[in-house]
Write an enzyme that holds these catalytic residues in place. Sequence first.
Site, PDB file in Angstrom:
ATOM      1  N   GLN A 103       1.398 -11.245   4.740  1.00 18.51           N
ATOM      2  CA  GLN A 103       0.872  -9.880   4.835  1.00 18.51           C
ATOM      3  C   GLN A 103       0.793  -9.190   3.476  1.00 18.51           C
ATOM      4  OE1 GLN A 103       3.134  -7.931   8.061  1.00 18.51           O
ATOM      5  NE2 GLN A 103       1.197  -7.908   9.164  1.00 18.51           N
ATOM      6  N   ALA A 285       2.182   0.149  14.310  1.00 19.78           N
ATOM      7  CA  ALA A 285       1.739   1.313  13.529  1.00 19.78           C
ATOM      8  C   ALA A 285       1.898   1.047  12.032  1.00 19.78           C
ATOM      9  CB  ALA A 285       2.532   2.552  13.943  1.00 19.78           C
ATOM     10  N   ASP A 286       3.040   0.464  11.642  1.00 18.91           N
ATOM     11  CA  ASP A 286       3.268   0.133  10.228  1.00 18.91           C
ATOM     12  C   ASP A 286       2.196  -0.811   9.695  1.00 18.91           C
ATOM     13  OD1 ASP A 286       5.619   1.600  10.360  1.00 18.91           O
ATOM     14  OD2 ASP A 286       6.891  -0.157  10.680  1.00 18.91           O
ATOM     15  N   HIS A 308       9.776   4.189   8.162  1.00 21.75           N
ATOM     16  CA  HIS A 308       8.982   3.066   7.638  1.00 21.75           C
ATOM     17  C   HIS A 308       7.519   3.473   7.502  1.00 21.75           C
ATOM     18  CE1 HIS A 308       8.542  -1.318   7.060  1.00 21.75           C
ATOM     19  NE2 HIS A 308       9.853  -1.354   7.071  1.00 21.75           N
TER      20      HIS A 308
END
Length: 344
Positions: A103, A285-286, A308
């Site tokens: 990522q 969501a992050d 976060h």
Amino acid sequence: MARIIALDGAQGEGGGQILRSALSLSMITGQPFEMSGIRAGRAKPGLLRQHLTAVRAATEICGAQVNGDELGSQQLRFTPGPIRGGEYRFAIGSAGSCMLVLQTVLPALWFADGSSRVEVHGGTHNQAAPSADFICRVWEPLLARMGISQRTTLIKHGFYPAGGGAAATVVEPATSLRGLTLISRGETLRTTAEALLAAVPYHVGEREVATLEAHFPQAEKNVVALEGGCGPGNALSLMIQSEQLTELFVAFGVKGTSAEAVANQVAHEARRYLASPAAVGEHLADQLILPLALAGEGAFTVARASAHLLTNIAVVERFLPVTFNLEEARGMVQVMVSKKDSGS
């Protein structure tokens, strides 16, 4: 020379996400950065193997100049070069998360000069990190709707503490990114409980899915005994497929914790998600902040704005000309991103 962005690794939740986002954004925008206090909010601060692998992967992919890339370092200076597509292979050397390394570098490869394949060896199913299943079943289908061609394949499962897993992603450059709007998840279409077992007795998985079934009687059940020498390890997941998206909730078996307790942990997270009208779970969501910011538009709802999430937004806004607005309403938070006014 581009202005160097100074970042405090202790800001917000003070974890590795600040570093990963900064590396991605630095590669994409060409802006160098300096970071101090890396992972200052953690019990063992500084760069661990997983973070160091992410730094070195980013360095190789864009030919960056870097200082401070060593285990335990709490300071890093990163000056990127042009992003280069190609074949890459990285080994973490521990059970650190392959997914977090992927990522970090994949968003940059959306803007590369050609197609790429990235293979990472380490852990594929880790606590406090997205699992390979989450990447494949939840994140990548949403990226596809944004115009991103990326496909991750799980080569071998790897659990903490042994590691030994591997995953590979094939990614094509994106011609343009579209925004994504996820305000309501719609009706629930399908629920699937799955227990993964590696060198763990089969009855453990049976007890886990049976306990989940008591919470979610409609759930399909699947117990998978993994072969090929990986493990020991145990992951239990509940996948909830709705009209607008898929969510996945995972817990890991650990010594001294019963199968029923693991299942109840998954059930608690899933019930909390379903009890809210929000479309997106807290962890997803992050993962949406960076792609939506790169698209310059989009919106989603989440039950609450975690530390976060807020930290990630703050880092993104240092690199990109976008603004995030958060509005609370009807027991959830709506997160909206838009391009900054050129006149502002």
